[in-house]
Motif scaffolding. Structure first.
Motif, PDB file in Angstrom:
ATOM      1  N   LEU A   1       0.851  -1.189   0.000  1.00 29.37           N
ATOM      2  CA  LEU A   1       0.000   0.000   0.000  1.00 29.37           C
ATOM      3  C   LEU A   1       0.885   1.237   0.000  1.00 29.37           C
ATOM      4  O   LEU A   1       1.802   1.355   0.829  1.00 29.37           O
TER       5      LEU A   1
ATOM      6  N   GLN B   1       0.890   5.706  -0.973  1.00 29.03           N
ATOM      7  CA  GLN B   1       0.115   6.892  -1.335  1.00 29.03           C
ATOM      8  C   GLN B   1       0.432   7.318  -2.758  1.00 29.03           C
ATOM      9  O   GLN B   1       1.518   7.030  -3.293  1.00 29.03           O
ATOM     10  N   ALA B   2      -0.509   7.994  -3.363  1.00 28.76           N
ATOM     11  CA  ALA B   2      -0.301   8.532  -4.699  1.00 28.76           C
ATOM     12  C   ALA B   2       0.968   9.388  -4.722  1.00 28.76           C
ATOM     13  O   ALA B   2       1.222  10.157  -3.801  1.00 28.76           O
TER      14      ALA B   2
ATOM     15  N   LYS C   1      -0.135   6.227  -9.226  1.00 22.75           N
ATOM     16  CA  LYS C   1      -1.470   6.822  -9.260  1.00 22.75           C
ATOM     17  C   LYS C   1      -2.494   5.812  -8.759  1.00 22.75           C
ATOM     18  O   LYS C   1      -2.268   4.592  -8.866  1.00 22.75           O
ATOM     19  N   PRO C   2      -3.626   6.281  -8.271  1.00 22.71           N
ATOM     20  CA  PRO C   2      -4.660   5.329  -7.834  1.00 22.71           C
ATOM     21  C   PRO C   2      -5.049   4.339  -8.926  1.00 22.71           C
ATOM     22  O   PRO C   2      -5.357   3.183  -8.625  1.00 22.71           O
ATOM     23  N   GLU C   3      -5.007   4.763 -10.172  1.00 23.85           N
ATOM     24  CA  GLU C   3      -5.376   3.858 -11.263  1.00 23.85           C
ATOM     25  C   GLU C   3      -4.334   2.778 -11.528  1.00 23.85           C
ATOM     26  O   GLU C   3      -4.563   1.877 -12.344  1.00 23.85           O
TER      27      GLU C   3
ATOM     28  N   THR D   1      -3.563   0.790  -9.163  1.00 25.07           N
ATOM     29  CA  THR D   1      -3.973  -0.263  -8.236  1.00 25.07           C
ATOM     30  C   THR D   1      -4.407  -1.508  -8.993  1.00 25.07           C
ATOM     31  O   THR D   1      -5.277  -1.446  -9.871  1.00 25.07           O
TER      32      THR D   1
ATOM     33  N   GLN E   1      -0.142  -7.755  -4.871  1.00 23.58           N
ATOM     34  CA  GLN E   1      -1.110  -6.661  -4.846  1.00 23.58           C
ATOM     35  C   GLN E   1      -0.411  -5.320  -4.662  1.00 23.58           C
ATOM     36  O   GLN E   1       0.415  -5.147  -3.754  1.00 23.58           O
TER      37      GLN E   1
ATOM     38  N   THR F   1      -1.611  -1.384  -4.123  1.00 18.93           N
ATOM     39  CA  THR F   1      -2.733  -0.503  -3.846  1.00 18.93           C
ATOM     40  C   THR F   1      -2.209   0.914  -3.646  1.00 18.93           C
ATOM     41  O   THR F   1      -1.335   1.141  -2.814  1.00 18.93           O
ATOM     42  N   VAL F   2      -2.731   1.833  -4.455  1.00 22.04           N
ATOM     43  CA  VAL F   2      -2.310   3.227  -4.389  1.00 22.04           C
ATOM     44  C   VAL F   2      -3.484   4.052  -3.877  1.00 22.04           C
ATOM     45  O   VAL F   2      -4.530   4.099  -4.526  1.00 22.04           O
ATOM     46  N   SER F   3      -3.304   4.684  -2.749  1.00 21.33           N
ATOM     47  CA  SER F   3      -4.365   5.490  -2.157  1.00 21.33           C
ATOM     48  C   SER F   3      -4.243   6.940  -2.614  1.00 21.33           C
ATOM     49  O   SER F   3      -3.144   7.447  -2.836  1.00 21.33           O
ATOM     50  N   SER F   4      -5.390   7.579  -2.721  1.00 26.48           N
ATOM     51  CA  SER F   4      -5.389   8.978  -3.186  1.00 26.48           C
ATOM     52  C   SER F   4      -5.246   9.951  -2.030  1.00 26.48           C
ATOM     53  O   SER F   4      -5.327   9.582  -0.878  1.00 26.48           O
TER      54      SER F   4
END
Length: 127
Positions: free
Chosen positions: A10, A12-13, A86-88, A90, A122, A124-127
Motif C-alpha cells: 500500500l 500513497q499517490a 497513481k490510484p489507477e 492499483t 497486490q 494498492t495506491v491510495s489517493s
C-alpha cells in the motif's frame, strides 16, 4: 519453471514501489520477461517487458516514463520500479516469462505469448 513475485503493498499517490520476480529456471538469461496487471472487474493488461539480454524494453503507454523494467540475470530476477504511482495503478501485478523468441510490440505485450506466470502481488495506491 516457477516465478515468485514480491514487493507489492500500500502506497500513497506519488509514491514508489519496486516489484521483484524471482525465477527458478535454468538459463534465465535466455528468456524475455514481462509484467502484467489486473484490476478488479478489468481484463489483464500489459505493463512492461524486457528482452533476454535487457537490450530492449517495452512499456504500456499508461506507465511509460513512470515505470522502469530491468533484470539481473546473475540473480535470475526481474524488477519493476514504479514511480509517481497513481490510484489507477492499483491492481494485482503478475510477472511472466517467455519461452520463445519474441520481437517487438505485438509479441512482448501479448499475454498469450507467455508460458509461465507468477502468483501475483497486490499493489494498492491510495489517493
Amino acid at each position: 519453471v516457477q516465478l515468485q513475485a514480491s514487493g507489492g503493498g500500500l502506497v500513497q499517490a506519488g509514491g514508489s514501489l519496486r516489484l521483484s520476480c524471482a525465477a527458478s529456471v535454468r538459463t534465465f538469461s535466455s528468456y524475455g520477461m514481462g509484467w502484467f496487471r489486473q484490476a478488479p472487474g478489468r481484463e489483464r493488461e500489459f505493463v512492461a517487458a524486457i528482452s533476454r539480454g535487457a537490450g530492449d524494453t517495452y512499456y504500456a503507454a499508461s506507465v511509460k516514463g513512470r515505470f522502469t523494467i530491468s533484470r539481473d540475470n546473475a540473480k535470475n530476477t526481474a524488477y519493476l520500479q514504479m514511480n509517481s504511482l497513481k490510484p489507477e495503478d492499483t491492481a494485482v501485478y503478475y510477472c511472466a516469462i517467455l519461452m520463445k523468441s519474441c520481437s517487438g510490440y505485438g509479441c512482448y505485450d501479448d499475454a498469450r505469448e507467455y508460458a509461465y506466470w507468477g502468483q501475483g502481488t497486490q499493489v494498492t495506491v491510495s489517493s
